[in-house]
Design a protein around this motif. Sequence first.
Motif, PDB file in Angstrom:
ATOM      1  N   PRO A 296       5.900  11.423 -14.893  1.00 42.55           N
ATOM      2  CA  PRO A 296       6.792  11.804 -13.793  1.00 42.55           C
ATOM      3  C   PRO A 296       6.076  12.820 -12.905  1.00 42.55           C
ATOM      4  O   PRO A 296       5.378  13.697 -13.405  1.00 42.55           O
ATOM      5  N   SER A 297       6.251  12.652 -11.600  1.00 41.97           N
ATOM      6  CA  SER A 297       5.539  13.553 -10.698  1.00 41.97           C
ATOM      7  C   SER A 297       6.490  14.065  -9.627  1.00 41.97           C
ATOM      8  O   SER A 297       7.554  13.502  -9.399  1.00 41.97           O
ATOM      9  N   VAL A 298       6.080  15.169  -9.030  1.00 37.34           N
ATOM     10  CA  VAL A 298       6.897  15.755  -7.956  1.00 37.34           C
ATOM     11  C   VAL A 298       6.024  15.932  -6.728  1.00 37.34           C
ATOM     12  O   VAL A 298       4.922  16.468  -6.814  1.00 37.34           O
ATOM     13  N   PHE A 299       6.514  15.452  -5.596  1.00 37.94           N
ATOM     14  CA  PHE A 299       5.751  15.545  -4.350  1.00 37.94           C
ATOM     15  C   PHE A 299       6.430  16.522  -3.406  1.00 37.94           C
ATOM     16  O   PHE A 299       7.652  16.503  -3.240  1.00 37.94           O
ATOM     17  N   ASP A 300       5.624  17.365  -2.775  1.00 44.09           N
ATOM     18  CA  ASP A 300       6.092  18.265  -1.714  1.00 44.09           C
ATOM     19  C   ASP A 300       5.206  18.040  -0.503  1.00 44.09           C
ATOM     20  O   ASP A 300       3.993  18.098  -0.620  1.00 44.09           O
ATOM     21  N   GLY A 301       5.817  17.795   0.654  1.00 43.51           N
ATOM     22  CA  GLY A 301       4.983  17.630   1.840  1.00 43.51           C
ATOM     23  C   GLY A 301       5.630  16.753   2.879  1.00 43.51           C
ATOM     24  O   GLY A 301       6.848  16.589   2.910  1.00 43.51           O
ATOM     25  N   ASP A 302       4.758  16.207   3.748  1.00 39.16           N
ATOM     26  CA  ASP A 302       5.253  15.344   4.838  1.00 39.16           C
ATOM     27  C   ASP A 302       4.961  13.890   4.515  1.00 39.16           C
ATOM     28  O   ASP A 302       3.905  13.567   3.989  1.00 39.16           O
ATOM     29  N   SER A 303       5.870  13.036   4.901  1.00 38.11           N
ATOM     30  CA  SER A 303       5.669  11.605   4.717  1.00 38.11           C
ATOM     31  C   SER A 303       5.967  10.915   6.043  1.00 38.11           C
ATOM     32  O   SER A 303       7.092  10.958   6.530  1.00 38.11           O
ATOM     33  N   ASP A 304       4.944  10.337   6.642  1.00 37.10           N
ATOM     34  CA  ASP A 304       5.108   9.701   7.960  1.00 37.10           C
ATOM     35  C   ASP A 304       4.875   8.208   7.826  1.00 37.10           C
ATOM     36  O   ASP A 304       3.835   7.784   7.332  1.00 37.10           O
ATOM     37  N   LEU A 305       5.837   7.426   8.302  1.00 35.76           N
ATOM     38  CA  LEU A 305       5.795   5.979   8.083  1.00 35.76           C
ATOM     39  C   LEU A 305       5.985   5.225   9.395  1.00 35.76           C
ATOM     40  O   LEU A 305       6.838   5.579  10.213  1.00 35.76           O
ATOM     41  N   TRP A 306       5.163   4.194   9.586  1.00 34.63           N
ATOM     42  CA  TRP A 306       5.361   3.259  10.708  1.00 34.63           C
ATOM     43  C   TRP A 306       5.662   1.874  10.145  1.00 34.63           C
ATOM     44  O   TRP A 306       5.039   1.453   9.170  1.00 34.63           O
ATOM     45  N   ILE A 307       6.591   1.189  10.765  1.00 36.71           N
ATOM     46  CA  ILE A 307       6.904  -0.184  10.345  1.00 36.71           C
ATOM     47  C   ILE A 307       6.903  -1.089  11.569  1.00 36.71           C
ATOM     48  O   ILE A 307       7.513  -0.759  12.590  1.00 36.71           O
ATOM     49  N   ALA A 308       6.201  -2.195  11.465  1.00 39.11           N
ATOM     50  CA  ALA A 308       6.272  -3.218  12.509  1.00 39.11           C
ATOM     51  C   ALA A 308       6.950  -4.434  11.891  1.00 39.11           C
ATOM     52  O   ALA A 308       6.671  -4.790  10.743  1.00 39.11           O
TER      53      ALA A 308
ATOM     54  N   PHE B  55      11.525 -17.204   9.550  1.00 40.71           N
ATOM     55  CA  PHE B  55      10.297 -16.551   9.110  1.00 40.71           C
ATOM     56  C   PHE B  55      10.433 -15.068   9.400  1.00 40.71           C
ATOM     57  O   PHE B  55      10.891 -14.686  10.477  1.00 40.71           O
ATOM     58  N   GLN B  56      10.056 -14.232   8.445  1.00 39.98           N
ATOM     59  CA  GLN B  56      10.069 -12.802   8.738  1.00 39.98           C
ATOM     60  C   GLN B  56       8.902 -12.119   8.072  1.00 39.98           C
ATOM     61  O   GLN B  56       8.448 -12.525   6.992  1.00 39.98           O
ATOM     62  N   THR B  57       8.403 -11.092   8.729  1.00 36.41           N
ATOM     63  CA  THR B  57       7.301 -10.335   8.153  1.00 36.41           C
ATOM     64  C   THR B  57       7.418  -8.889   8.615  1.00 36.41           C
ATOM     65  O   THR B  57       7.914  -8.613   9.702  1.00 36.41           O
ATOM     66  N   GLU B  58       7.003  -7.974   7.745  1.00 36.48           N
ATOM     67  CA  GLU B  58       7.004  -6.559   8.107  1.00 36.48           C
ATOM     68  C   GLU B  58       5.723  -5.926   7.574  1.00 36.48           C
ATOM     69  O   GLU B  58       5.243  -6.272   6.497  1.00 36.48           O
ATOM     70  N   TYR B  59       5.203  -4.994   8.362  1.00 37.68           N
ATOM     71  CA  TYR B  59       3.987  -4.288   7.980  1.00 37.68           C
ATOM     72  C   TYR B  59       4.286  -2.793   7.911  1.00 37.68           C
ATOM     73  O   TYR B  59       4.924  -2.247   8.818  1.00 37.68           O
ATOM     74  N   PHE B  60       3.859  -2.143   6.844  1.00 39.47           N
ATOM     75  CA  PHE B  60       4.134  -0.717   6.634  1.00 39.47           C
ATOM     76  C   PHE B  60       2.829   0.073   6.591  1.00 39.47           C
ATOM     77  O   PHE B  60       1.858  -0.375   5.990  1.00 39.47           O
ATOM     78  N   ASP B  61       2.852   1.246   7.190  1.00 35.08           N
ATOM     79  CA  ASP B  61       1.689   2.129   7.147  1.00 35.08           C
ATOM     80  C   ASP B  61       2.195   3.556   6.976  1.00 35.08           C
ATOM     81  O   ASP B  61       3.003   4.026   7.769  1.00 35.08           O
TER      82      ASP B  61
END
Lengths: 461, 303
Positions: free
Chosen positions: A304-316, A335-341
Amino acid sequence: MNRHYSLIISGLLFGLMSAPAAASDPDIQQLRQELELLKQSYEERINALEARLAQMTQERKVSATAVSPPVARDPGARALRQGQNAFNPGIAVILNGKYNDYGRDPNDYALPGFQLGGEAGLSSEGLTAEESEITINGNIDDRFYGSLTLGLHQDEDETEVELEEAYIEATGLAGGTGLKAGRFFSEIGYLNRQHTHTWDFADEPLAYRAFLGKQYTDDGVQARWLAPTDTFVEIGGELLRGTGFPASGADNEGKGAYSIFARTGGDVGTSHSWRVGLSGLWADARERGSSGDEHGHGGGGVEPSVFDGDSDLWIADFVWKWAPDGNPTERNFKFQTEYFDRREDGTVAVDDGAEISGYSGEQRGWYAQGVYQFRPRWRIGARYDRLSSTNRGNDPEVLAEAGLLSTHDPSRASAMLDYSRSEFSRLRFQYNQDKSRPGEADDQLSMQYIMSFGAHGGHQF
Amino acid sequence: MQRFVYLILLLFAVTPAAGANLRIFTCEPEWAALATELAGENTNIFSATTGLQNPHKVTARPSLIAKMRRADLVICTGADLEAGWLPLLRRKANNPKVLPGQPGYLEAADHVPMREIPSRVDRAEGDVHPHGNPHIHTDPRNIRRVAQVVSERLATLDPANATQYRQRLADFNGRWDAALRQWESVAANLRGMPIVTQHKSWIYLIEWLGLERIAVLEAKPGLPPSAAHLSQVAAKLERRPARVILRAAYQDRRASDWLADRTGLAVAALPYTVGGNERATDLFGLFDETLRVLNQHANPEGG
């Protein structure tokens, strides 16, 4: 009929009030009594007439099954005497049950390179009533609309009630603006906004599992604006509390995340339609735990882990639908598709905070799926998922323990067949060849039913 | 990010607002055709569905949301025909002018006498409509009733041209009544003609022309016909023969073709609405064509 009596009564009342002021008290007293008697006798007669009317209507309706007489649907004419119940909101109930069979131990499930959070993980093995859902919605007045969705599911030996959505919408705003407040599924991406029972596969895409904890829901406010153009163009943003994964801890005084989204779409001829969207989510995470330590899914080999910080996400996202002549009843294809970064920056701690490391994550993922209705009621579908990550930190051992260092790129291929007796019921078979974990592929088989009753759900694009 | 905002702004710059006075969004082509008769050239009329689409089954597509966003008047059938997509469109389109209760929102079924109002509302009975059968436009007398309301709404929304709308209504009513007399005389020999229908889409036409519906291929409305039920219908037809099987242009032809094969009955694909076939180009053409097809089957010899 009713109105005539009330006219007579009010006429009498009026006459009484305008009676000469000289009338003595006993006179008034007597008149009151007489009026009271009159009212009583009329009320009795009105009740008797209403009862007869109701009976006659009933008889007419019974005979109406053969050849129904034309009845004007003038809203005034068919005012129902239901009192409070006349304002009942729309109520829809979703029942969802599954049988899951896994080739590998589901308690061992992990997505190397990603911290599993929220509801992420495999659904229970064997027979499970999974999740039932109740949605209640309706217009509040001429300016507001409200909706409440409760999810009921089993966790260990307790039935949990989860507030999935509880929001209001302002409906009377000019200029193409829409406002929403409360708890809701964020509009980011394509699938996130849709309730799981409308999804085309029995489980979420790996990218949703890895990046959004299955589905991102949070408290907040949302503004949308529709451009006054023939092409669909919509932009919007959300300011959110920051409690749902990938945010955590309601940071920044309870305004821990915000998002923007923009999408456009249209038709090509009458048979094709499409939508393209781009969205971003900026989340502050305060003590974001992996779901492994709380819910028991995940785990095996991963601390188990704990994260502190910023999380920035882009989705197309991109969706394309085809139906011959725009008529999806017989055959249609989607048809559907999504890309995550995603970029994450902060610290990761394991072992109850005893070991800590700086952490900088770069993660990507996508899925693509196609679903074809080849004859009425029957659909087949295929889906492919893939994730990859490049995570760094000053203490690689900590990252490795948290399952964030991996040379394995999780992937999965799925095939689906479903049958819908009507648009309210669906039975589904699904097979996944799941390579989320390194080593041999996990053969996963699901059988699912999804049924809804009550208010008619919408045909979302 | 900034570049993205510029891109959006650019998009508006190249899509100028058209100069039309009123924008009318209709759910079905029959109301678009009616609006065309009554509103004239100064309007922009859009129909969400074509004559080849099943109006029950549309999805709230992005293009429809964009169209409703700018509408001044929405004309739909109502009576839950569009229950799967119209409420969703209304909520997504952010347009307070076309919400129920506003002059810009009109449901035709509110203004005609409804038939087949179920005494029991249960989804076990299929796709039932609690407010009655919504396929109201197949009786031309209903078109005339709705025309009155549409014209009044046009005058309310665009008072400057109210006189013109009234004139157009009077002109339309004159032509419609003349056509109605002609259709009814042409249809005199159809009275009592026994028919089979695919879906319960024709009750208003049947009542208008005095046809006799022997059977419906869909055992339960909205659910595809089952083989067992089709066999029952075939057996029933042996005892009580019908003249023809009626099917709307948008409906799957397999069930009616199967029954036609089995019983030797003819299948008539009626246009159902404007655009349902190449001759039904407006409301007048729709009924001309409907009666032409029906008359072809009026005589047992094939006529």
